[in-house]
Design an enzyme around this catalytic site. Structure first.
Site: not given
Length: 370
Positions: A158, A239, A362
């Site tokens: 990520r 998420s 995130e």
């Protein structure tokens, strides 16, 4: 998430040329501005954004041949160029229809193609880094459009150099996908245990790409991770926290049933320098200690086992943990961005107190502190 205030001004780029022109003019103005794809991974404060929001809406996807000087596309592969404003899941669906494999496990991810390399999207055993060939990039420093190979983006979990501060605009992305003779041909090995269980196969088995896509969409929907205006569990940014990466030594201090996934280690460089290398000017290598093994933890497990259950909400708040999955913070209707941030801070503190781990959000946050 359906929270947050407006921007002072909104611009929409329907073509690559408009995207370049708007971005260049905004940089010249030196006023605050933000680039948005679908906005699915963005949470803005209730006060809104004090500047211009530029929406990338240039669309289209088509196979391309290598440019002069580039390596030929390997046999059995197709190099697909996708404009930044193209809907990601529509792209996946079209590739499955054509029998082009490599992104089928990324089905159902909301947002647009240009955002995909920024945080190296991934799910169910696939990551964009596995198929990304290159991007077309408008560089702020030079003002020029250049092609960047995937290796230049320093893609990680990520993460990418784009997320860490390289300033510019992704105009398009090139993917290198496997061509299947038929859409019923098997895809790459199934690389995620939950997906393998859902398909009734073993890890490493191969299944048709359409079957895999359908299974991923069902799994995501069961977690509220497919957008549905009637399902408040999908009123989220997906998420909300990344899975923490810690040392194997630290992981051993956690409860035995805490999920942990070993990360692949880079091959160590040889500790010996040959005479030929020395003659060529290569600096002498010294033996290096072996890097400490690292493992990835389950953020959802950590949240749930710190006492934050599915459906949890703070008193009087319109924000709540999803009733389907502890990793998502959702808007139950009428939530404010401040309430989302308040719940996120509560989760971070509970996990820190219970396990000594700091959770990292995130989504991209504007005007909010977690």
């Amino acid at each position: 998430m359906r929270v947050g205030g407006p921007a002072e001004r909104l611009l929409v780029a329907h073509s690559t040329e408009e995207l370049i022109a708007h971005a260049t003019a905004l940089w010249d103005d030196e006023e605050p501005w933000m680039l948005l794809g679908g906005g699915s991974n963005t949470v803005v404060s209730d006060e809104g954004f004090p500047g211009t929001a530029l929406l990338a809406r240039n669309t289209g996807a088509a196979p391309v041949a290598p440019a002069a000087g580039e390596a030929a596309t390997p046999p059995g592969f197709v190099r697909l160029r996708v404009q930044a404003g193209h809907n990601w899941d529509a792209l996946v669906a079209a590739c499955v229809d054509r029998g082009w494999a490599g992104i089928e496990a990324l089905s159902g991810i909301p947002g647009l193609a240009g955002a995909a390399p920024v945080q190296n999207i991934g799910a169910y055993g696939q990551e964009l880094s596995q198929v990304l060939h290159s991007i077309e990039f408008l560089d702020r420093d030079s003002g020029a459009v250049r092609r960047m190979d995937a290796a230049e983006l320093e893609l990680g979990y990520r993460d990418s150099i784009l997320k860490r501060g390289l300033e510019g605009v992704v105009l398009s992305i090139d993917l290198l996908l496997t061509e299947a003779a038929e859409t019923t041909d098997p895809t790459a090995p199934v690389a995620y245990a939950q997906l393998a269980n859902a398909l009734g196969v073993n890890l490493g088995d191969r299944v048709p790409i359409r079957l895999l896509r359908d299974s991923v969409l069902r799994l995501r929907a069961a977690k509220g991770m497919v957008l549905d205006s009637d399902d408040h569990d999908s009123w989220s940014s997906g998420s909300f926290f990344t899975n923490p990466i810690v040392s194997a030594r630290f992981a051993r201090s956690l409860p035995a049933d805490a999920p942990r996934f070993p990360l692949h280690e880079e091959e160590p460089q040889p500790a010996v320098t040959s005479f030929e290398e020395l003659a060529a000017g290569v600096p002498m290598r010294l033996p290096q200690p072996a890097p400490e093994p690292m493992v990835k933890l389950s953020a959802a497990w950590l949240i749930e086992h710190s006492g934050v259950a599915r459906g949890f909400r703070l008193p009087g708040s319109g924000a709540a943990i999803s009733s389907k999955h502890t990793l998502a913070i959702t808007n139950r209707g009428g939530a404010s961005a401040a309430e989302v941030a308040e719940l996120a801070r509560f989760v971070v503190e509970r996990v820190r107190q219970e396990f000594g781990i700091i959770m990292v959000p995130e989504p991209k946050l504007y005007g909010l502190e977690i």
